[in-house]
Structure formats: C-alpha cells, structure tokens
Design a protein around this motif. Sequence first.
Motif, short mmCIF file in Angstrom:
data_model
loop_
_atom_site.label_atom_id
_atom_site.label_comp_id
_atom_site.label_asym_id
_atom_site.label_seq_id
_atom_site.Cartn_x
_atom_site.Cartn_y
_atom_site.Cartn_z
N VAL A 83 0.84 -1.20 0.00
CA VAL A 83 0.00 0.00 0.00
C VAL A 83 0.87 1.25 0.00
N PRO A 84 0.33 2.36 -0.49
CA PRO A 84 1.10 3.61 -0.48
C PRO A 84 1.32 4.08 0.96
N GLU A 85 2.37 4.85 1.15
CA GLU A 85 2.70 5.35 2.49
C GLU A 85 1.55 6.15 3.10
N SER A 86 0.78 6.84 2.26
CA SER A 86 -0.31 7.67 2.77
C SER A 86 -1.42 6.84 3.44
N PHE A 87 -1.47 5.55 3.21
CA PHE A 87 -2.51 4.70 3.79
C PHE A 87 -2.01 3.94 5.03
N VAL A 92 -3.04 1.65 10.59
CA VAL A 92 -2.66 1.31 11.97
C VAL A 92 -3.64 1.94 12.95
N THR A 93 -4.01 3.19 12.73
CA THR A 93 -4.96 3.88 13.60
C THR A 93 -6.30 3.14 13.62
N ILE A 94 -6.76 2.75 12.44
CA ILE A 94 -8.01 1.99 12.34
C ILE A 94 -7.91 0.70 13.14
N ALA A 95 -6.82 -0.03 12.98
CA ALA A 95 -6.66 -1.32 13.67
C ALA A 95 -6.62 -1.13 15.19
N SER A 103 -2.08 -5.32 20.21
CA SER A 103 -0.93 -4.70 19.55
C SER A 103 -1.14 -4.74 18.05
N VAL A 104 -0.42 -3.87 17.34
CA VAL A 104 -0.49 -3.84 15.88
C VAL A 104 0.94 -3.84 15.35
N THR A 105 1.24 -4.80 14.49
CA THR A 105 2.54 -4.90 13.83
C THR A 105 2.30 -4.81 12.33
N THR A 106 3.13 -4.05 11.64
CA THR A 106 2.96 -3.90 10.19
C THR A 106 4.16 -4.48 9.44
#
Length: 184
Positions: A83-87, A92-95, A103-106
């Motif tokens: 995905v583009p950096e803008s998304f 992460v905020t949505i998750a 926790s959220v890991t990308t």
Amino acid sequence: MKRRILSAVMPVLLLAASVLALSALGGCAVYSVPKDERTVGTMVDDSTIRTSIKTDLMQRDASDGYAVKVYSYDGRVYLVGEVPESFRDPAVTIARKVKGVRSVTTHWFNPGTGHTADDLAVATKVRTNLIAEKALSSTQIDLEVYGGNVVLLGMVRAQADVDRAVMVARAVGGVRSVKSYLIP
C-alpha cells in the motif's frame, strides 16, 4: 438396555471401521486433525477483530483497504500489504481502535513489489513444503509472498517450530527473504 448400549456404540464402531477401511486402501491417507493453540473463544475474537479491521479499512479506501491483509492471533494484529505510504498510518490507527486489539505490527511493501504469478508459485511451494514437514503443525501458519519476500504469520507450539518453518521457507527456490511473525 442392550439396545441402548448398541445404539450408542454403533456410530463409533462405524467410524472406526471406515477409518480402517480407508487406511487399508492403496493411495488413501488419513490426515490428522488441524490444531490451533488458541481456545475457540480466542479464535472467534480474532475473527471478529479481523473482520472489523478489514471492514473499516475498506470503508476508508476500497482499493488500498483491499490490499491490506489482516491477521489476528490472540488480539495481536498484523497488517501486511502493498500500500502507499499515505494509507499506512491510517491503517494502523483503524486497527488500534478495534475492541480487543492488544498490539499492531505492520509489514508493508511498496506498491509494485509483488503478488505476481511467480509469487503465487512461490507461495504454493512454501505451503506444500510446510505441509510436508511432519514435525510442524502447518495449519497454524499463514503466509504472504510479495516479490519473492515471504512473510510467515501464526501461532505455533515452540521456538523450534518457528525455526523449522523459516528454514523450510528459505529452502524454496524463488524466495528472496523470509520474515517470521510466528508466535511460539
């Protein structure tokens, strides 16, 4: 009394006879039941978390939301995608806003990185080799492949399973790198 005992035992006897008959036939295999280290309640919670996050991502931007693969294991969320950096930050905020997320890991890839026919072939080979490893409970391992880069996700029994899964993935032709998010 005999009739009640016979009616209770008969289904078990029929199942056992069927299994024996199948295993006696040439070319037929009896497979073990898939296992998951999580409780049924935790699996349901993780499914709800994944669905909520995916729905919210798609509502924000259908195209970019579709490109994000969402995984959850005991409330630990992993977002993987091209995905583009803008998304990325909004994803992460949505998750993080979803109830039950611990926790959220990308693991992001730049657009144009992968998900080609070659990646499908690599993913198939990795999955096949993981299944062939009798020491692994491969049904607990999810994977994504982008540009030959393999991402392993899931919950396994021990660190030895993590090490073995990484070794198996690295041995597949066409694999450029392996990143493990396997939880022992």
